[in-house]
Design a protein around this motif. Structure first.
Motif, short mmCIF file in Angstrom:
data_model
loop_
_atom_site.label_atom_id
_atom_site.label_comp_id
_atom_site.label_asym_id
_atom_site.label_seq_id
_atom_site.Cartn_x
_atom_site.Cartn_y
_atom_site.Cartn_z
N ALA A 67 10.89 -3.54 25.04
CA ALA A 67 11.75 -4.51 24.37
C ALA A 67 11.14 -4.95 23.05
CB ALA A 67 11.98 -5.71 25.28
N ALA A 68 9.82 -5.13 23.02
CA ALA A 68 9.14 -5.52 21.78
C ALA A 68 9.23 -4.41 20.74
CB ALA A 68 7.68 -5.86 22.06
N ILE A 69 9.09 -3.17 21.16
CA ILE A 69 9.21 -2.03 20.24
C ILE A 69 10.62 -1.96 19.69
CG2 ILE A 69 9.23 0.50 20.13
CD1 ILE A 69 6.90 0.40 22.20
N GLU A 70 11.60 -2.10 20.57
CA GLU A 70 13.00 -2.06 20.12
C GLU A 70 13.28 -3.17 19.13
OE1 GLU A 70 17.11 -3.34 20.07
OE2 GLU A 70 15.53 -4.42 21.11
N HIS A 71 12.79 -4.36 19.39
CA HIS A 71 12.99 -5.48 18.46
C HIS A 71 12.34 -5.21 17.12
CE1 HIS A 71 13.35 -9.55 16.97
NE2 HIS A 71 12.05 -9.53 16.73
N THR A 72 11.12 -4.70 17.13
CA THR A 72 10.42 -4.38 15.89
C THR A 72 11.17 -3.32 15.08
OG1 THR A 72 8.31 -4.91 16.93
CG2 THR A 72 8.22 -3.60 14.92
N VAL A 75 14.06 -4.96 13.36
CA VAL A 75 13.62 -5.77 12.21
C VAL A 75 13.29 -4.88 11.03
CG1 VAL A 75 11.76 -7.28 11.39
CG2 VAL A 75 12.80 -7.69 13.63
N ILE A 76 12.61 -3.77 11.28
CA ILE A 76 12.25 -2.83 10.19
C ILE A 76 13.51 -2.26 9.54
CG2 ILE A 76 11.19 -0.61 9.69
CD1 ILE A 76 9.06 -1.32 11.80
N ALA A 77 14.48 -1.90 10.37
CA ALA A 77 15.71 -1.30 9.85
C ALA A 77 16.49 -2.32 9.06
CB ALA A 77 16.56 -0.77 11.00
#
Length: 77
Positions: A67-72, A75-77
């Motif tokens: 979930a943290a990776i998906e959120h990051t 945010v980057i996109a």
């Protein structure tokens, strides 16, 4: 106290977890193994145990990381 609470509130889940993780029949508590031993085992059940499903520990560490990776990535996109 945890053992007593789980025996009262979630007896089926506790029974299944003891059988799966420790190979112990909960009916043997007090005879085949002590209540103190059962209490120690109960407190050491892994996060994926049935007694934790539907509570705050519903996700395991891997799910939190994903979930943290998906959120990051969002945010980057």
């Amino acid at each position: 106290m945890l053992l007593a609470r789980l025996m009262r509130d979630r007896p089926c889940e506790l029974r299944a977890d003891f059988q799966q993780y420790y190979g112990l029949n909960i009916d043997g508590m007090g005879l085949a193994y002590s209540y103190a031993h059962a209490a120690c085992l109960c407190s050491q059940l892994p996060a994926g145990a049935r007694i934790f499903r539907g509570t705050a520990a519903e996700w395991d560490a891997q799910q939190y990381m994903l979930a943290a990776i998906e959120h990051t990535l969002r945010v980057i996109a």
